[in-house]
Design a protein around this motif. Structure first.
Motif, mmCIF file in Angstrom:
data_model
loop_
_atom_site.group_PDB
_atom_site.id
_atom_site.type_symbol
_atom_site.label_atom_id
_atom_site.label_comp_id
_atom_site.label_asym_id
_atom_site.label_seq_id
_atom_site.Cartn_x
_atom_site.Cartn_y
_atom_site.Cartn_z
ATOM 1 N N ILE A 52 -13.751 27.815 -51.214
ATOM 2 C CA ILE A 52 -13.902 28.218 -49.818
ATOM 3 C C ILE A 52 -13.873 26.994 -48.907
ATOM 4 O O ILE A 52 -13.236 26.995 -47.843
ATOM 5 N N ALA A 53 -14.564 25.917 -49.331
ATOM 6 C CA ALA A 53 -14.578 24.691 -48.524
ATOM 7 C C ALA A 53 -13.188 24.072 -48.437
ATOM 8 O O ALA A 53 -12.745 23.663 -47.355
ATOM 9 N N VAL A 54 -12.488 24.002 -49.560
ATOM 10 C CA VAL A 54 -11.138 23.431 -49.560
ATOM 11 C C VAL A 54 -10.198 24.296 -48.724
ATOM 12 O O VAL A 54 -9.337 23.782 -47.999
ATOM 13 N N GLY A 55 -10.380 25.618 -48.808
ATOM 14 C CA GLY A 55 -9.567 26.513 -47.981
ATOM 15 C C GLY A 55 -9.789 26.263 -46.506
ATOM 16 O O GLY A 55 -8.840 26.272 -45.706
ATOM 17 N N GLY A 56 -11.051 26.024 -46.121
ATOM 18 C CA GLY A 56 -11.340 25.730 -44.726
ATOM 19 C C GLY A 56 -10.696 24.431 -44.272
ATOM 20 O O GLY A 56 -10.133 24.345 -43.181
ATOM 21 N N LEU A 57 -10.757 23.402 -45.119
ATOM 22 C CA LEU A 57 -10.133 22.128 -44.778
ATOM 23 C C LEU A 57 -8.612 22.239 -44.754
ATOM 24 O O LEU A 57 -7.948 21.587 -43.944
ATOM 25 N N GLY A 252 -12.586 29.309 -31.172
ATOM 26 C CA GLY A 252 -13.782 28.501 -30.976
ATOM 27 C C GLY A 252 -13.537 27.284 -30.113
ATOM 28 O O GLY A 252 -14.493 26.633 -29.669
ATOM 29 N N ARG A 253 -12.262 26.941 -29.869
ATOM 30 C CA ARG A 253 -11.943 25.785 -29.024
ATOM 31 C C ARG A 253 -11.431 26.210 -27.654
ATOM 32 O O ARG A 253 -10.945 25.386 -26.892
ATOM 33 N N THR A 254 -11.535 27.501 -27.377
ATOM 34 C CA THR A 254 -11.019 28.028 -26.114
ATOM 35 C C THR A 254 -12.120 28.186 -25.071
ATOM 36 O O THR A 254 -11.960 27.798 -23.921
ATOM 37 N N SER A 341 -19.157 21.719 -28.832
ATOM 38 C CA SER A 341 -18.538 20.457 -29.242
ATOM 39 C C SER A 341 -17.041 20.609 -29.459
ATOM 40 O O SER A 341 -16.386 19.679 -29.950
ATOM 41 N N ILE A 342 -16.496 21.788 -29.122
ATOM 42 C CA ILE A 342 -15.068 22.109 -29.268
ATOM 43 C C ILE A 342 -14.661 22.100 -30.742
ATOM 44 O O ILE A 342 -13.577 21.647 -31.119
ATOM 45 N N ALA A 343 -15.545 22.557 -31.592
ATOM 46 C CA ALA A 343 -15.279 22.824 -33.004
ATOM 47 C C ALA A 343 -14.589 21.690 -33.749
ATOM 48 O O ALA A 343 -13.503 21.861 -34.295
ATOM 49 N N PRO A 344 -15.193 20.482 -33.806
ATOM 50 C CA PRO A 344 -14.619 19.424 -34.653
ATOM 51 C C PRO A 344 -14.670 19.854 -36.119
ATOM 52 O O PRO A 344 -15.524 20.652 -36.508
ATOM 53 N N TRP A 345 -13.788 19.305 -36.939
ATOM 54 C CA TRP A 345 -13.625 19.819 -38.303
ATOM 55 C C TRP A 345 -14.904 19.721 -39.127
ATOM 56 O O TRP A 345 -15.215 20.622 -39.921
ATOM 57 N N HIS A 346 -15.683 18.629 -38.944
ATOM 58 C CA HIS A 346 -16.885 18.478 -39.773
ATOM 59 C C HIS A 346 -17.941 19.519 -39.419
ATOM 60 O O HIS A 346 -18.638 20.032 -40.310
ATOM 61 N N LEU A 347 -18.064 19.875 -38.131
ATOM 62 C CA LEU A 347 -19.014 20.920 -37.750
ATOM 63 C C LEU A 347 -18.500 22.298 -38.167
ATOM 64 O O LEU A 347 -19.285 23.167 -38.584
#
Length: 379
Positions: A52-57, A252-254, A341-347
């Motif tokens: 799931i984590a790899v899929g998200g990345l 989430g970035r809109t 925070s405009i949804a940065p990848w780590h968050l």
């Protein structure tokens, strides 16, 4: 010489102390088999969490469309020569994502996203292999408990279905003017991953206890809390699906203010797409609005259940529902931080990973309410 007997000893009394009865070999073997199967399932559980984590990345790095063919067996071998890499790159350059978004990409940039997607698919193959070897091993040794063969076989079938749905998802972004996969297909893919994860977790909970223990535990069931959790978990699952829709269209970035959205409660553009139903999947305003509103409902309902569980006489019920409540609060707070925070990848990945933890804690809390462990109720 015959041993002297006491004149006060009753006739027929055996003066030798008998050894305490021990569990039979068959029961010990069954218990060992249940533990071994649960360990195998926990390995699968860990692999699915990583998947799931790899899929998200993979999604966050825009890597999901880099491999344009579905080859379950031959695809395990990556490109090994310059000619192989050129062929893969040429296939990628024929799809809309390259032509409309990544035109001019270098081979090195393509290889970066290719390896992410290849790793994602390879991990799926590893999970299938671990399941297949484990299932056949326990089946051949006749260690699978009665009634469990369909359950364990079902996990493998769901895993195969997940691979097919993964390709169904990827194929949606290979034609037309699509720059990403269809959001509802992404939600289906993630939803099935959580379903598999939840089944594995529930099976592990069951296998760590004997059938006799489970039957006895049901008599002490906290029925009210158990029933409420039966409603809460589907709501939480729906919220996870809405989160996938948000991620699928970058909603989430809109809208990055909170508690309002672009300064209003309900953005007027939430229903402007035609046909109307497409707004629920493709309109960033409505998709994020729905995700927020359901989050408030899940939070309120989860806290209500937590207060009910806090009144239980069973320590295990109180403990696991308290942990679920803390994870729920943390997830809401992290979700707000991610949005502003405009949804940065780590968050974004942390938010997804915490969803996994919350989902499993909710299942564990319901299991503890349904099958509480024996306790001294006086503390």
């Amino acid at each position: 010489m015959a041993e002297k007997r006491s004149i006060f000893e009753e006739v027929g009394t055996d003066t030798k102390v008998k050894a305490a009865p021990v569990a039979g070999a068959a029961e010990k073997a069954k218990s060992a088999a249940r533990r071994a199967i649960s360990v195998w399932l926990m390995i699968l559980f860990a692999l699915v969490v990583v998947m799931i984590a790899v899929g998200g990345l993979t999604r966050l790095t825009d890597s999901g469309l880099s491999i344009t063919e579905w080859a379950p067996l031959s695809g395990a071998i990556p490109p090994l020569s310059a000619e192989d890499w050129q062929r893969e790159f040429d296939l990628y350059r024929a799809i809309p994502e390259y032509q409309l978004q990544n035109r001019g990409m270098s081979m090195a940039e393509f290889q970066f996203i290719y390896w992410w997607e290849w790793g994602h698919r390879q991990l799926g193959r590893v999970i299938g292999l671990v399941w297949g070897v484990g299932f056949l091993w326990f089946l051949a040794r006749r260690q699978i408990p009665t009634g469990w063969t369909p359950k364990l076989l079902g996990l493998g079938l769901l895993g195969g279905l997940q691979g097919a749905i993964g390709w169904w998802m990827v194929s949606s972004g290979l034609t037309g003017t699509m720059l990403d996969v269809a959001s509802y297909r992404l939600a289906t893919h993630l939803g099935l991953a959580f379903l598999i994860l939840g089944l594995i977790a529930w099976y592990v909970f069951q296998l760590r206890r004997s059938e006799v223990e489970l039957l006895q535990a049901r008599r002490q069931r906290e029925q009210g809390v158990f029933t409420l959790m039966g409603v809460f978990i589907p709501l939480l699952f729906l919220q996870i699906l809405l989160g996938a829709l948000v991620a699928g269209i970058d909603a989430g970035r809109t809208y990055t203010d909170w508690p309002l959205m672009a300064g209003v409660f309900f953005p007027p553009e939430s229903t402007e797409l035609v046909p109307f139903w497409s707004n629920f999947f493709e309109n960033p305003a409505l998709v994020q609005f729905n995700h927020r509103m359901l989050a408030y409902l899940v939070l309120a309902f989860g806290l209500y259940i937590g207060f009910k569980a806090a009144k239980s006489a069973l320590k295990g019920v109180r403990k696991w529902h308290a942990r679920m409540g803390m994870a729920l609060l943390a997830q809401i707070i992290l979700g707000i931080i991610t949005v502003v925070s405009i949804a940065p990848w780590h968050l974004a990945i942390a938010h997804q990973f915490l969803a996994v933890i919350l989902f499993v804690l909710a299942l564990r809390a319901r299991f503890e309410a349904g099958y509480p462990r024996p306790e001294n109720l006086r503390g």
